[in-house]
Design a protein around this motif. Structure first.
Motif, PDB file in Angstrom:
ATOM      1  N   ILE A 105      40.177  51.565  69.101  1.00 43.13           N
ATOM      2  CA  ILE A 105      40.331  52.582  70.141  1.00 43.13           C
ATOM      3  C   ILE A 105      40.025  53.966  69.584  1.00 43.13           C
ATOM      4  N   LEU A 106      40.581  54.297  68.435  1.00 40.93           N
ATOM      5  CA  LEU A 106      40.448  55.643  67.889  1.00 40.93           C
ATOM      6  C   LEU A 106      39.065  55.910  67.301  1.00 40.93           C
ATOM      7  N   ARG A 107      38.462  54.901  66.711  1.00 39.45           N
ATOM      8  CA  ARG A 107      37.131  55.091  66.124  1.00 39.45           C
ATOM      9  C   ARG A 107      36.068  55.364  67.179  1.00 39.45           C
ATOM     10  N   ASN A 108      36.298  54.880  68.366  1.00 40.89           N
ATOM     11  CA  ASN A 108      35.273  54.970  69.405  1.00 40.89           C
ATOM     12  C   ASN A 108      35.568  56.039  70.461  1.00 40.89           C
ATOM     13  N   GLU A 109      36.413  57.003  70.133  1.00 40.06           N
ATOM     14  CA  GLU A 109      36.762  57.988  71.152  1.00 40.06           C
ATOM     15  C   GLU A 109      35.768  59.142  71.233  1.00 40.06           C
ATOM     16  N   GLY A 110      34.900  59.312  70.259  1.00 39.36           N
ATOM     17  CA  GLY A 110      33.869  60.339  70.358  1.00 39.36           C
ATOM     18  C   GLY A 110      34.360  61.735  70.038  1.00 39.36           C
ATOM     19  N   ALA A 111      33.616  62.737  70.530  1.00 38.11           N
ATOM     20  CA  ALA A 111      33.910  64.132  70.209  1.00 38.11           C
ATOM     21  C   ALA A 111      35.046  64.710  71.043  1.00 38.11           C
ATOM     22  N   PHE A 112      35.514  63.975  72.030  1.00 39.83           N
ATOM     23  CA  PHE A 112      36.600  64.451  72.881  1.00 39.83           C
ATOM     24  C   PHE A 112      37.395  63.255  73.358  1.00 39.83           C
ATOM     25  N   SER A 113      38.688  63.424  73.445  1.00 37.97           N
ATOM     26  CA  SER A 113      39.541  62.341  73.931  1.00 37.97           C
ATOM     27  C   SER A 113      40.576  62.896  74.894  1.00 37.97           C
ATOM     28  N   ARG A 114      40.781  62.181  75.969  1.00 36.10           N
ATOM     29  CA  ARG A 114      41.799  62.553  76.944  1.00 36.10           C
ATOM     30  C   ARG A 114      43.133  61.938  76.553  1.00 36.10           C
ATOM     31  N   ARG A 115      44.201  62.643  76.901  1.00 35.76           N
ATOM     32  CA  ARG A 115      45.540  62.153  76.580  1.00 35.76           C
ATOM     33  C   ARG A 115      46.314  61.921  77.865  1.00 35.76           C
ATOM     34  N   GLY A 130      45.752  80.323  78.086  1.00 31.10           N
ATOM     35  CA  GLY A 130      46.138  79.826  76.784  1.00 31.10           C
ATOM     36  C   GLY A 130      46.649  78.412  76.662  1.00 31.10           C
ATOM     37  N   MET A 131      46.436  77.532  77.643  1.00 31.62           N
ATOM     38  CA  MET A 131      46.868  76.151  77.497  1.00 31.62           C
ATOM     39  C   MET A 131      45.681  75.195  77.382  1.00 31.62           C
ATOM     40  N   GLY A 132      44.554  75.744  76.964  1.00 28.73           N
ATOM     41  CA  GLY A 132      43.363  74.916  76.832  1.00 28.73           C
ATOM     42  C   GLY A 132      43.516  73.793  75.827  1.00 28.73           C
ATOM     43  N   LEU A 133      44.357  73.989  74.807  1.00 31.19           N
ATOM     44  CA  LEU A 133      44.560  72.955  73.801  1.00 31.19           C
ATOM     45  C   LEU A 133      45.144  71.682  74.399  1.00 31.19           C
ATOM     46  N   LEU A 134      45.855  71.816  75.495  1.00 31.40           N
ATOM     47  CA  LEU A 134      46.469  70.652  76.137  1.00 31.40           C
ATOM     48  C   LEU A 134      45.579  70.033  77.208  1.00 31.40           C
ATOM     49  N   VAL A 377      57.880  62.652  63.298  1.00 30.02           N
ATOM     50  CA  VAL A 377      58.602  63.390  64.343  1.00 30.02           C
ATOM     51  C   VAL A 377      57.797  63.540  65.628  1.00 30.02           C
ATOM     52  N   ALA A 378      56.554  64.012  65.517  1.00 28.94           N
ATOM     53  CA  ALA A 378      55.787  64.332  66.724  1.00 28.94           C
ATOM     54  C   ALA A 378      54.678  63.335  67.016  1.00 28.94           C
ATOM     55  N   ALA A 379      54.537  62.293  66.200  1.00 26.48           N
ATOM     56  CA  ALA A 379      53.452  61.330  66.413  1.00 26.48           C
ATOM     57  C   ALA A 379      53.962  59.896  66.317  1.00 26.48           C
ATOM     58  N   SER A 380      55.153  59.661  66.890  1.00 23.47           N
ATOM     59  CA  SER A 380      55.672  58.293  66.889  1.00 23.47           C
ATOM     60  C   SER A 380      54.787  57.391  67.742  1.00 23.47           C
ATOM     61  N   ALA A 381      54.120  57.986  68.726  1.00 29.14           N
ATOM     62  CA  ALA A 381      53.149  57.257  69.545  1.00 29.14           C
ATOM     63  C   ALA A 381      51.944  58.159  69.783  1.00 29.14           C
ATOM     64  N   ILE A 382      50.757  57.568  69.787  1.00 29.27           N
ATOM     65  CA  ILE A 382      49.520  58.312  70.013  1.00 29.27           C
ATOM     66  C   ILE A 382      48.924  57.855  71.333  1.00 29.27           C
ATOM     67  N   GLY A 383      48.731  58.792  72.243  1.00 30.09           N
ATOM     68  CA  GLY A 383      48.244  58.447  73.576  1.00 30.09           C
ATOM     69  C   GLY A 383      46.775  58.777  73.778  1.00 30.09           C
ATOM     70  N   ARG A 384      46.085  57.929  74.479  1.00 34.70           N
ATOM     71  CA  ARG A 384      44.692  58.146  74.838  1.00 34.70           C
ATOM     72  C   ARG A 384      44.430  57.576  76.235  1.00 34.70           C
ATOM     73  N   VAL A 385      43.401  58.112  76.905  1.00 31.35           N
ATOM     74  CA  VAL A 385      42.927  57.572  78.180  1.00 31.35           C
ATOM     75  C   VAL A 385      41.492  57.107  77.963  1.00 31.35           C
ATOM     76  N   LEU A 386      41.247  55.839  78.218  1.00 33.79           N
ATOM     77  CA  LEU A 386      39.909  55.288  77.965  1.00 33.79           C
ATOM     78  C   LEU A 386      38.869  55.876  78.913  1.00 33.79           C
ATOM     79  N   GLU A 387      37.736  56.247  78.343  1.00 35.11           N
ATOM     80  CA  GLU A 387      36.626  56.765  79.132  1.00 35.11           C
ATOM     81  C   GLU A 387      35.658  55.653  79.522  1.00 35.11           C
TER      82      GLU A 387
END
Length: 514
Positions: A105-115, A130-134, A377-387
């Motif tokens: 999943i992570l190797r194939n997410e490309g230059a951008f990934s949705r969460r 200023g919330m562009g990072l999210l 602490v902040a990465a107990s789970a990593i979320g992605r939305v498949l494109e």
């Protein structure tokens, strides 16, 4: 609990709810684990992936089954296998506890990934302040991410902040004397770490000391710290839980907006103070460019700049402070490791009795790394939305599915770390004294800061802050755990936190190093 109550209160009368909940729990217990298809079988549709079926049944299962979030997830994987699915309204969620699946999943997410959960950002981010990072929109996310990465992820840029971080760590260590009891016990070290984190983050980002450690009664210090913690907690409820807010605006949605506005307003005061102090210093000569000036030169408006910087400061308050708390907990319970680290720190001191940012002992880095492995602490789970559609474990996974990679479980898995996977063993990250080689650990089995283009932007800042603080503490104090029982992890505000206050004794060493 609040989210499930919100749904149920609009869908069922109390009598129907309790009658239905009992039958649903019975049904979920009856369902058995589905065997994963072999490589020779045809690819099965997503709906065939094992898991708890139905929105209400799924919510009930999360709400009423025993254990905390991490224990519940672990039990589900034991029951359903390395991947399982769940559905909330019209949103499908795929949970992963398998290294090969996570890597694919992570190797194939490309230059951008949705969460998952970030589709509400445009609505909350009034006037794109200023919330562009999210953002889940590339055109909003990329400009901010690319600008900040250039400043915050370069080791040289980060190391330049070491002198002021060292100064703050010295003050923190000195302050322990005034808050410790006669036997060295400090009951509320978590709060002290929050103030240290704010002071360090502001200094790193703005090249200015606010002195929060010496101004604990200052309304601005306390108000900003508490507002930032509340904002992060509600952000987690809004972005990281079930996708309810696109149907019904929950209390977390409104609390987050309120906290965000408060943090940005208070942040404006902090930044204005930093600017005023900087202008005074510049009368004596030109100083190096810091983040605000850099963003200004790149065309960001003042409002956007203020929002970006205050967001970065707020994001580090609870995360870096809590990670440091877990680290102190580990060291206080492992005296042998603590003593070895102390000896290495003493050996690494320069002629000025200080550590260089370029020469932190390898054991210190290993201790920090191991603590992050056990308590990410902040990465107990990593979320992605498949494109795009993918095939995973013999199943067809369609685009748009929310992926949750349970990184905390993989980082404690004996398959990847051996029989001592659940134990605190910093030596696993060091080179073997005989062969000179490190143990081979798959990169996807250690992601405490996330992965790829969505990796934590403050990673290097957080690591330098922790290296500096922990080294200063150990050079001046010996740590002893003073709690009566073992501390366990729990999920609070989307972060992995202790389930009870961590009480530590700070016993002065014979020779203070400050």
């Amino acid at each position: 609990m609040a989210l499930s109550s919100c749904i149920l209160s609009r869908s069922f009368y109390p009598r129907q709810f309790f009658r239905y909940s009992c039958s649903l729990i019975t049904k979920t217990r009856r369902s058995s684990t589905v065997e994963l298809p072999s490589e020779k079988t045809a690819v099965l549709p997503f709906e065939k992936i094992p898991g708890v079926r139905g929105t209400i049944r799924n919510v009930l299962h999360h709400t009423f089954s025993e254990g905390n979030y991490f224990e519940k997830a672990s039990k589900r994987f034991e029951r359903f296998g390395p991947i399982y699915s769940e559905r909330v309204l019209d949103t499908w969620i795929l949970n992963i506890n398998d290294l090969d699946s996570a890597a694919m999943i992570l190797r194939n997410e490309g230059a951008f990934s949705r969460r998952p959960g970030l589709d509400d950002v445009p609505e909350i981010d009034d006037e794109n302040k200023g919330m562009g990072l999210l953002s889940n929109k590339y055109e909003r996310w990329y400009p901010e991410r690319s600008l900040l990465s250039a400043r915050m992820l370069r080791p040289k840029e980060v190391r330049e902040s070491h002198p002021v971080l060292n100064e703050i760590a010295n003050e923190f260590v000195q302050g322990l004397k005034s808050i410790a009891q006669s036997d060295g016990t400090v009951n509320n070290i978590r709060e002290e770490l929050s103030y240290w984190s704010v002071d360090s983050s502001v200094s790193f980002l703005l090249d200015h000391r606010l002195g929060f450690l010496n101004r604990r009664t200052d309304p601005l210090a306390a108000e900003f710290t508490h507002a930032a913690e509340s904002m992060i907690e509600n952000a987690a409820s809004l972005f990281l839980t079930f996708p309810i807010n696109k149907y019904i605006k929950t209390p977390s949605y409104y609390r987050f907006r309120k906290c965000k506005n408060k943090v940005q307003a208070l942040g404006m005061d902090i930044i204005e103070e930093a600017l005023a102090a900087r202008q005074e210093r510049e009368k004596g000569g030109i100083e190096k460019q810091f983040l605000l000036e850099y963003l200004q030169a790149m065309g960001k408006s003042k409002q956007q700049i203020m929002a970006i910087i205050t967001g970065l400061i707020a994001g580090s308050v609870d995360t870096t402070g809590t990670q440091s708390l877990w680290l102190l907990y580990h060291l206080s319970r492992h005296q042998d490791c603590q003593e070895r680290l102390y000896q290495e720190l003493v050996s690494a001191l320069g002629t000025d009795e200080e550590l260089s940012a370029k020469k932190f002992p390898s054991l210190l880095k290993a201790v920090v790394k191991e603590s992050q492995r056990i308590y990410p602490v902040a990465a107990s789970a990593i979320g992605r939305v498949l494109e795009n559609d993918v095939e995973l474990k013999g199943y067809h996974i369609p685009a748009g599915v929310n992926i949750v990679i349970h990184e905390h479980l993989m980082m404690l898995n004996e398959r990847y770390y051996g029989k001592d996977a659940k134990q605190f063993v910093p030596e696993r990250w060091l080179r073997d004294e005989i062969s000179g080689k490190k143990k081979d650990v798959n990169a996807f089995a250690y992601l405490p800061f996330g992965f790829g283009v969505r990796m934590c932007l403050g990673r290097r800042m957080a690591e330098l802050m922790m290296y500096t603080l922990i080294s200063k503490i150990l050079l001046n104090y010996r740590l002893e755990y003073a709690g009566k029982t073992e501390v366990k992890k729990c999920s609070s505000g989307g972060l992995m936190k202790p389930d009870k206050p961590i009480i530590i004794k700070f016993l002065p060493r014979e020779k203070n190093m400050i």
